[in-house]
Scaffold this motif. Structure first.
Motif, PDB file in Angstrom:
ATOM      1  N   ARG A  30       0.806  -1.220   0.000  1.00  0.00           N
ATOM      2  CA  ARG A  30       0.000   0.000   0.000  1.00  0.00           C
ATOM      3  C   ARG A  30       0.840   1.271   0.000  1.00  0.00           C
ATOM      4  NH1 ARG A  30      -4.220  -1.507   4.594  1.00  0.00           N
ATOM      5  NH2 ARG A  30      -4.331   0.753   4.800  1.00  0.00           N
ATOM      6  N   GLY A  31       2.101   1.096  -0.401  1.00  0.00           N
ATOM      7  CA  GLY A  31       2.909   2.285  -0.653  1.00  0.00           C
ATOM      8  C   GLY A  31       3.664   2.854   0.531  1.00  0.00           C
ATOM      9  N   THR A  32       3.637   2.176   1.652  1.00  0.00           N
ATOM     10  CA  THR A  32       4.343   2.687   2.831  1.00  0.00           C
ATOM     11  C   THR A  32       5.851   2.736   2.575  1.00  0.00           C
ATOM     12  OG1 THR A  32       2.678   1.546   4.127  1.00  0.00           O
ATOM     13  CG2 THR A  32       4.616   2.324   5.334  1.00  0.00           C
ATOM     14  N   GLN A  33       6.507   3.792   3.073  1.00  0.00           N
ATOM     15  CA  GLN A  33       7.973   3.811   2.952  1.00  0.00           C
ATOM     16  C   GLN A  33       8.537   2.647   3.744  1.00  0.00           C
ATOM     17  OE1 GLN A  33      10.061   7.527   3.338  1.00  0.00           O
ATOM     18  NE2 GLN A  33       9.640   7.847   1.174  1.00  0.00           N
ATOM     19  N   LEU A  34       9.413   1.897   3.083  1.00  0.00           N
ATOM     20  CA  LEU A  34       9.839   0.603   3.586  1.00  0.00           C
ATOM     21  C   LEU A  34      10.924   0.718   4.657  1.00  0.00           C
ATOM     22  CD1 LEU A  34       9.504  -2.468   3.005  1.00  0.00           C
ATOM     23  CD2 LEU A  34      11.276  -2.204   1.255  1.00  0.00           C
ATOM     24  N   VAL A  35      11.953   1.522   4.368  1.00  0.00           N
ATOM     25  CA  VAL A  35      13.132   1.572   5.239  1.00  0.00           C
ATOM     26  C   VAL A  35      13.273   2.968   5.820  1.00  0.00           C
ATOM     27  CG1 VAL A  35      15.601   1.055   5.399  1.00  0.00           C
ATOM     28  CG2 VAL A  35      14.228  -0.046   3.627  1.00  0.00           C
ATOM     29  N   ASP A  36      13.442   3.038   7.138  1.00  0.00           N
ATOM     30  CA  ASP A  36      13.630   4.307   7.835  1.00  0.00           C
ATOM     31  C   ASP A  36      15.094   4.701   7.941  1.00  0.00           C
ATOM     32  OD1 ASP A  36      11.388   5.628   8.460  1.00  0.00           O
ATOM     33  OD2 ASP A  36      11.120   4.759  10.471  1.00  0.00           O
ATOM     34  N   ALA A  37      15.949   3.698   8.161  1.00  0.00           N
ATOM     35  CA  ALA A  37      17.381   3.966   8.374  1.00  0.00           C
ATOM     36  C   ALA A  37      17.989   4.583   7.121  1.00  0.00           C
ATOM     37  CB  ALA A  37      18.089   2.662   8.718  1.00  0.00           C
ATOM     38  N   SER A  38      19.065   5.349   7.273  1.00  0.00           N
ATOM     39  CA  SER A  38      19.702   5.956   6.101  1.00  0.00           C
ATOM     40  C   SER A  38      20.796   5.055   5.531  1.00  0.00           C
ATOM     41  CB  SER A  38      20.275   7.320   6.455  1.00  0.00           C
ATOM     42  OG  SER A  38      21.243   7.166   7.470  1.00  0.00           O
ATOM     43  N   CYS A  39      21.277   4.095   6.316  1.00  0.00           N
ATOM     44  CA  CYS A  39      22.243   3.131   5.799  1.00  0.00           C
ATOM     45  C   CYS A  39      22.328   1.972   6.783  1.00  0.00           C
ATOM     46  CB  CYS A  39      23.623   3.774   5.606  1.00  0.00           C
ATOM     47  SG  CYS A  39      24.359   4.371   7.127  1.00  0.00           S
ATOM     48  N   GLY A  40      22.965   0.901   6.374  1.00  0.00           N
ATOM     49  CA  GLY A  40      23.120  -0.235   7.272  1.00  0.00           C
ATOM     50  C   GLY A  40      23.441  -1.493   6.503  1.00  0.00           C
ATOM     51  N   LYS A  41      23.295  -2.620   7.180  1.00  0.00           N
ATOM     52  CA  LYS A  41      23.560  -3.931   6.572  1.00  0.00           C
ATOM     53  C   LYS A  41      22.340  -4.797   6.830  1.00  0.00           C
ATOM     54  CE  LYS A  41      27.718  -6.723   6.092  1.00  0.00           C
ATOM     55  NZ  LYS A  41      28.371  -5.898   5.073  1.00  0.00           N
ATOM     56  N   ARG A  42      21.702  -5.240   5.781  1.00  0.00           N
ATOM     57  CA  ARG A  42      20.464  -6.007   5.907  1.00  0.00           C
ATOM     58  C   ARG A  42      20.204  -6.690   4.565  1.00  0.00           C
ATOM     59  NH1 ARG A  42      15.507  -2.212   7.557  1.00  0.00           N
ATOM     60  NH2 ARG A  42      16.898  -1.240   9.060  1.00  0.00           N
ATOM     61  N   SER A  43      19.853  -7.958   4.604  1.00  0.00           N
ATOM     62  CA  SER A  43      19.544  -8.604   3.330  1.00  0.00           C
ATOM     63  C   SER A  43      18.039  -8.706   3.106  1.00  0.00           C
ATOM     64  CB  SER A  43      20.192  -9.990   3.262  1.00  0.00           C
ATOM     65  OG  SER A  43      19.737 -10.760   4.351  1.00  0.00           O
ATOM     66  N   ARG A  44      17.256  -8.399   4.158  1.00  0.00           N
ATOM     67  CA  ARG A  44      15.788  -8.428   4.056  1.00  0.00           C
ATOM     68  C   ARG A  44      15.238  -7.104   4.570  1.00  0.00           C
ATOM     69  NH1 ARG A  44      16.392 -12.448   1.653  1.00  0.00           N
ATOM     70  NH2 ARG A  44      15.629 -14.568   1.987  1.00  0.00           N
ATOM     71  N   PHE A  45      14.186  -6.626   3.945  1.00  0.00           N
ATOM     72  CA  PHE A  45      13.548  -5.384   4.371  1.00  0.00           C
ATOM     73  C   PHE A  45      12.074  -5.653   4.613  1.00  0.00           C
ATOM     74  CE2 PHE A  45      17.152  -4.385   1.693  1.00  0.00           C
ATOM     75  CZ  PHE A  45      17.845  -3.490   2.488  1.00  0.00           C
ATOM     76  N   SER A  46      11.614  -5.447   5.856  1.00  0.00           N
ATOM     77  CA  SER A  46      10.218  -5.720   6.182  1.00  0.00           C
ATOM     78  C   SER A  46       9.467  -4.419   6.383  1.00  0.00           C
ATOM     79  CB  SER A  46      10.126  -6.540   7.476  1.00  0.00           C
ATOM     80  OG  SER A  46      10.665  -7.828   7.239  1.00  0.00           O
ATOM     81  N   CYS A  47       8.342  -4.308   5.723  1.00  0.00           N
ATOM     82  CA  CYS A  47       7.505  -3.120   5.896  1.00  0.00           C
ATOM     83  C   CYS A  47       6.912  -3.139   7.309  1.00  0.00           C
ATOM     84  CB  CYS A  47       6.402  -3.119   4.845  1.00  0.00           C
ATOM     85  SG  CYS A  47       5.294  -1.700   5.025  1.00  0.00           S
ATOM     86  N   PRO A  48       6.998  -2.023   8.022  1.00  0.00           N
ATOM     87  CA  PRO A  48       6.494  -2.017   9.397  1.00  0.00           C
ATOM     88  C   PRO A  48       4.965  -2.180   9.472  1.00  0.00           C
ATOM     89  CG  PRO A  48       7.106   0.216   8.699  1.00  0.00           C
ATOM     90  CD  PRO A  48       7.567  -0.723   7.622  1.00  0.00           C
ATOM     91  N   TYR A  49       4.286  -1.867   8.380  1.00  0.00           N
ATOM     92  CA  TYR A  49       2.817  -1.804   8.436  1.00  0.00           C
ATOM     93  C   TYR A  49       2.189  -3.207   8.498  1.00  0.00           C
ATOM     94  CZ  TYR A  49      -1.408   1.074   7.659  1.00  0.00           C
ATOM     95  OH  TYR A  49      -2.596   1.745   7.790  1.00  0.00           O
TER      96      TYR A  49
END
Lengths: 117, 399
Positions: free
Chosen positions: B94-113
């Motif tokens: 539904r279009g929510t911004q996915l990532v809040d952090a400006s940088c980091g190390k992560r292979s998966r990104f989970s939408c908070p919604y």
């Protein structure tokens, strides 16, 4: 003050440790911008003849192996890289210059982000 | 410095008169209407520099960067194979911004919604209760953005199908910039400031030396000399939408004692690192990046439009290797503060320029022959804006 705030040979800079041995490039910039001309000139006059000897001595050791006194001396030299522009170049124009610099933020620097070798 | 430096030869007044000599309309430098057209005609269609590879060196690293002029947030990832990807930072549910952090190390990104989870290659890997949706998982990948690298700089293009690849777009600048230290940089120093001014006025300040003796009377003392009082460049050149100039080096420069000490260290490390001390070129990359390529004052400036009257400048200095000793750390700090002093002096006059123009008092402004880079930027911007207007008219859209 005890005599071991700085490595031997650099006692002349001990009065400036509290004001100018500052961690962080952004903090050093803020300190320059908030300082008085008298503070800047006193620090510059005392430190200028010691910059070469200080760097020569610090260069003998790895950055990661500095003790607290050496780290303070390093930070004094890094503050000189800021304050020298005010004293030597900007001179009486420093207040005008500082007005613009207040809007600038140092967001990363080699000295901060880089552990050193 | 050689014993007998060549005498400065100014670029002749007529050398680039083919780019025009007439006055330039003022409105493009301050009106919202023109800025809205620039968003579409330029920033949503051009390759834009967005970061540097040294910020995202390892598989699993990611960056998130705002691109306000396109109302976008861009997620850049490096996957397990080392390949770079760029996506809109937007969950496809539904279009929510996915990532809040400006940088980091992560292979998966989970939408908070609703916990839709994406891989760093953009695939939707899981979504709770997905059986209740009416779409298939494969069609729910993150919206991909074109990405490529030149000279260590990461560029993106928000056009769904870019008209040119990055190399083709950069033309001869690609190869020239690959020779700069930034192409090999492993670390960055950075400072940022915003001005209440249009992005072109901000950029133009760094495209002409006419102002140096007035705005930088002290910090720029070494820029001009008896042979060349304004410190004008030796040469200008134009490459499609991009432009270059060769900075004049003043043989009569007399550094002050601390400057001499610090510059000597800067130059020693530049030589030790085998940087090319002959390069004195400035690269103006369309639309909003320039790079000063000199080995001892090497920085880039990204001019990020936020609104018609608000611009953020991001200045980056590039380093090869760690701080390996106190003197190098000191030289890098001095490099940064030297550039910062110049930038701080320009800020007020850029804003004053915008205020004056935004009053509407002038219908036109004037560029002299030594401000030809400013004229070239305007020509390149305006051609795209007029073409876009024509596209809209042909499509029967608004004027």
């Amino acid at each position: 003050m005890s005599g071991n705030l700085l490595p031997a040979g650099f006692q002349a800079l001990e009065p400036f440790v509290e004001g100018w041995a500052i961690e962080g490039s952004e903090n050093r910039l803020r300190r320059r911008l908030q300082s008085t001309p008298e503070e800047r000139e006193a620090f510059f006059e005392a430190a200028m003849p010691l910059v070469q000897p200080a760097l020569a001595q610090l260069d003998k050791k790895r950055l990661t192996e500095f003790d607290a006194a050496e780290q303070r001396l390093m930070n004094l030299m890094l503050s000189m890289a800021h304050v020298a522009h005010a004293v030597e170049v900007q001179r009486e124009d420093e207040p005008f210059h500082a007005e613009g610099a207040r809007h600038i933020t140092i967001t990363r620097s080699s000295a901060d982000s880089n552990p050193g070798l | 410095m050689t014993a007998e430096p060549q005498r400065f030869q100014p670029v002749p007044r007529e050398a680039h008169a083919d780019l025009g000599t007439g006055p330039i309309p003022a409105q493009p430098y301050y009106t919202r209407e023109y800025f809205e057209l620039e968003r579409e005609a330029i920033f949503k269609r051009s390759w834009l520099q967005i970061g540097h590879v040294c910020e995202i060196p390892e598989p699993g690293d990611f960056l998130v960067r705002p691109v306000e002029v396109a109302d976008a947030s861009i997620l850049i990832t490096r996957d397990a194979e080392g390949e770079l990807h760029a996506f809109h930072n937007v969950c496809t549910h539904r279009g929510t911004q996915l990532v809040d952090a400006s940088c980091g190390k992560r292979s998966r990104f989970s939408c908070p919604y609703h916990m839709w989870t994406f891989s760093n290659r953009g695939d939707l890997v899981s979504a709770p209760d997905f059986e209740n949706f009416y779409v298939d998982q494969a069609s729910c990948a993150l919206p991909r953005v074109a990405v490529d690298v030149c000279a260590g700089q990461i560029f993106i293009n928000l056009d769904k199908s870019p008209r040119q690849g990055l190399r083709e777009f950069l033309g001869p600048l690609a190869e020239q910039m690959e020779r700069l230290p930034m192409a090999r940089a492993t670390a960055i120093s950075e400072y940022v400031y915003e001005v209440d001014a249009n992005w072109k006025l901000t950029y133009d300040n760094f495209q002409e030396n006419y102002h140096l003796r007035f705005i930088h009377p002290r910090s720029g003392e070494m820029a001009g000399g008896p042979q060349n009082p304004f410190g004008y460049p030796e040469r200008y050149a134009f490459h499609g939408p991009h432009r270059t100039q060769t900075i004049w080096s003043n043989p009569d420069a007399r550094p002050l004692p601390f400057q001499l000490l610090a510059f000597t260290k800067v130059a020693q490390f530049a030589m030790q690192d085998q940087l090319d001390m002959q390069i004195r070129d400035y690269f103006g990359v369309f639309p909003n990046l320039f790079v000063l390529g000199t080995a001892t004052t090497h920085f880039s400036q990204s001019i990020m439009p936020i609104a018609e009257n608000r611009t953020r400048s991001v200045i980056r200095l590039y380093w090869i290797g760690e701080d390996d000793c106190a003197s190098r750390r000191f030289a890098r700090e001095f490099n940064m503060t030297t550039a910062l002093d110049i930038h701080s002096e320009d800020r007020a006059v850029i804003e004053a320029g915008h205020r004056g123009l935004a009053s509407g008092a002038l219908s036109h402004i004037h560029f002299q022959s030594q401000e030809v880079l400013c004229r070239h930027l305007f020509n390149e911007v305006d051609r795209r804006v007029q073409d876009y207007r024509a596209e809209l008219a042909a499509a029967g859209g608004v004027q």
